[in-house]
Design a protein around this motif. Structure first.
Motif, PDB file in Angstrom:
ATOM      1  N   ASP A 203       0.850  -1.190   0.000  1.00 15.12           N
ATOM      2  CA  ASP A 203       0.000   0.000   0.000  1.00 15.12           C
ATOM      3  C   ASP A 203       0.890   1.246   0.000  1.00 15.12           C
ATOM      4  N   LEU A 204       0.872   1.987  -1.117  1.00 15.26           N
ATOM      5  CA  LEU A 204       1.738   3.159  -1.275  1.00 15.26           C
ATOM      6  C   LEU A 204       0.993   4.467  -1.058  1.00 15.26           C
ATOM      7  N   THR A 205      -0.259   4.389  -0.646  1.00 14.33           N
ATOM      8  CA  THR A 205      -1.044   5.614  -0.474  1.00 14.33           C
ATOM      9  C   THR A 205      -0.464   6.496   0.623  1.00 14.33           C
ATOM     10  N   ALA A 206      -0.163   5.888   1.768  1.00 13.70           N
ATOM     11  CA  ALA A 206       0.335   6.677   2.903  1.00 13.70           C
ATOM     12  C   ALA A 206       1.690   7.324   2.610  1.00 13.70           C
ATOM     13  N   PRO A 207       2.694   6.586   2.072  1.00 15.33           N
ATOM     14  CA  PRO A 207       3.979   7.257   1.800  1.00 15.33           C
ATOM     15  C   PRO A 207       3.873   8.318   0.712  1.00 15.33           C
ATOM     16  N   GLU A 208       3.053   8.111  -0.310  1.00 15.35           N
ATOM     17  CA  GLU A 208       2.920   9.123  -1.359  1.00 15.35           C
ATOM     18  C   GLU A 208       2.279  10.393  -0.809  1.00 15.35           C
ATOM     19  N   GLU A 209       1.235  10.230   0.003  1.00 15.84           N
ATOM     20  CA  GLU A 209       0.629  11.410   0.625  1.00 15.84           C
ATOM     21  C   GLU A 209       1.580  12.071   1.610  1.00 15.84           C
ATOM     22  N   GLY A 210       2.372  11.256   2.310  1.00 22.47           N
ATOM     23  CA  GLY A 210       3.345  11.826   3.245  1.00 22.47           C
ATOM     24  C   GLY A 210       4.402  12.652   2.539  1.00 22.47           C
TER      25      GLY A 210
END
Length: 460
Positions: A203-210
């Motif tokens: 799941d890359l959603t959290a690091p991309e948003e971060g």
């Protein structure tokens, strides 16, 4: 009649002409000046000023205030800072205005700011004028000297020294935190790229948003605590995403080892075993044309292109082998082999062409230069391009036209004639154009330099 005014409003202080209004900061500076006992042993007045200047930023001293203090220090003498004396100076306002480039109002404001910050004190005469007298030994007569007292600066020196040390430590910590943040951000982006490249179930959603919500910590006035929190946040993000990507890679390798996925592609991908390419190609393939307009170029590299078609017709009608003079025509194989003269230059000749700096560079990689290979000489030439002012694109063009060995020899020739060549980049590009036109004779340049002459390249 009573002086009390019960119906009057808030008290308004009166200003008396000729007297300086005393405030608590000015009173404190005057007391510190009265307590002056001389400089410590081994210290000069300019040591005091250096500590104040070094702590200007953390102590809140403006550049104009420091410059004003420097000019005032110029008017003091060494004996004024001894015990029993006072470093009092009495320059006229006109002199200070000329030295600092300030108006009279701005100068008065700066002097009052210095006094309010405890760097100077005012010793006013009954008339408000500045003047001073010295005896026959140059010692100030304090009873007849009035002006600006610099002794409070000594009382601020210890606080300035601590503030400067704390400021330098904080700046070093900021640099280290910015470095750690940069490393963490690059690691997060690299982990995201790996997950996308190998289609990992992460799941890359959290690091991309971060990454999109990163706070700017480049501002030097950002509180250090906020900078530390921002770095800790990014490093935590890095640990999380790297752990997830490593776990996904580990699972994929296990599946491949068990053979459950059938025919799968290795997660390592295809490895390029020869990234430098063949010996006669540049490091990077050239994909763009040169921006130079060849039609207006006056170099000899394009003389063949500008020859009329009649020359080509006459060359095609020339007699065959043997000719009228009995000369043997040069075959295409001989032209390709010796067209630029590269094969006439041995490794030993190339080593002699190299300047001393390049030989020292080669000696660090190859202990015995006589055993150096052509690839070693090419690397030496490549690593000295920037020092010679030659661009990467020109090097690639030379490699494509002359070959990597020939390009290295050309660089050695340019380095040997560095004092005579004003534009090495343009010079090497011209040699590449001449090679493309079949007019380059590189061996003549090398032989001319080795014999102490100008060589072919001297006229390129």
């Amino acid at each position: 009649m009573s002086d009390a005014r019960p119906d009057a409003g808030p008290y308004q202080p009166r200003r008396y002409a000729g007297l300086r209004r005393m405030t608590p900061p000015l009173y404190r500076s005057a007391e510190e000046a009265e307590a002056f006992e001389g400089l410590p042993q081994g210290m000069t007045p300019w040591d005091v000023f250096w500590h104040l200047d070094r702590a200007a930023v953390p102590m809140g001293y403006s550049r104009v205030e420091i410059d004003t203090l420097r000019v005032l220090f110029k008017f003091s003498q060494a004996q004024d800072w001894a015990a029993g004396s006072r470093p009092i100076v009495w320059p006229a306002n006109d002199t200070l205005m000329l030295e600092l480039g300030l108006s009279r109002t701005a100068l008065k404001y700066r002097l009052r700011c210095l006094a309010s910050k405890g760097l100077i004190a005012f010793r006013d005469s009954p008339t408000g004028k500045r003047y001073g007298h010295r005896d026959h030994e140059g010692i100030l007569i304090l009873s007849a000297t009035f002006g600006i007292d610099l002794s409070p600066a000594l009382a601020r020196m210890e606080a300035c020294e601590r503030a400067a040390a704390r400021h330098e430590m904080e700046q070093g910590l900021r640099r280290e935190l910015r470095r750690r943040r940069t490393i963490a951000v690059k690691a997060v982006r690299q982990a995201i790229e790996v997950a996308l490249e190998y289609d990992l179930p992460v799941d890359l959603t959290a690091p991309e948003e971060g990454l999109r919500a990163l706070r700017d910590i480049a501002d030097p006035w950002t509180p250090i605590r906020d900078v530390m929190d921002a770095v800790a946040e990014v490093e935590g993000m890095r640990d999380s995403v790297e752990g997830a990507v490593k776990e996904a890679l580990r699972d994929q390798l296990r599946r491949q080892e068990r053979g459950t996925d059938g025919d799968t592609v290795s997660v390592h991908g295809d490895v390029e075993l020869d990234p430098a390419g063949p010996v006669d190609r540049p490091h990077i393939q050239i994909t763009t044309d040169s921006f130079i307009d060849k039609s207006n170029y006056r170099n000899a590299a394009f003389r063949k292109e500008r020859r009329p078609a009649a020359d080509a017709t006459r060359s095609s009608e020339a007699p065959a082998a043997g000719g009228s003079d009995g000369a043997k025509p040069e075959t295409s194989e001989q032209t390709d082999r010796h067209g630029h003269g590269v094969d006439y230059i041995s490794r030993s000749m190339a080593l002699k062409l190299m300047p001393d700096a390049m030989r020292d560079f080669l000696a660090e990689a190859v202990p015995d230069p006589r055993g150096a290979k052509w690839s070693d000489l090419v690397n030496v030439a490549y690593w000295h391009l920037t020092a010679l002012g030659i661009s990467e694109g020109t090097w690639q063009q030379a490699c494509a036209e002359i070959g990597r060995n020939g390009a290295a020899i050309a660089v050695f020739v340019i380095a040997a004639k560095r004092d005579e060549i004003r534009k090495p980049d343009r010079y090497l590009r011209s040699m590449a154009y001449r090679a493309a036109a079949g007019e380059l004779q590189l061996h003549r340049s090398a032989w001319g330099i080795l014999k102490g002459g100008l060589g072919e390249a001297g006229h390129a």
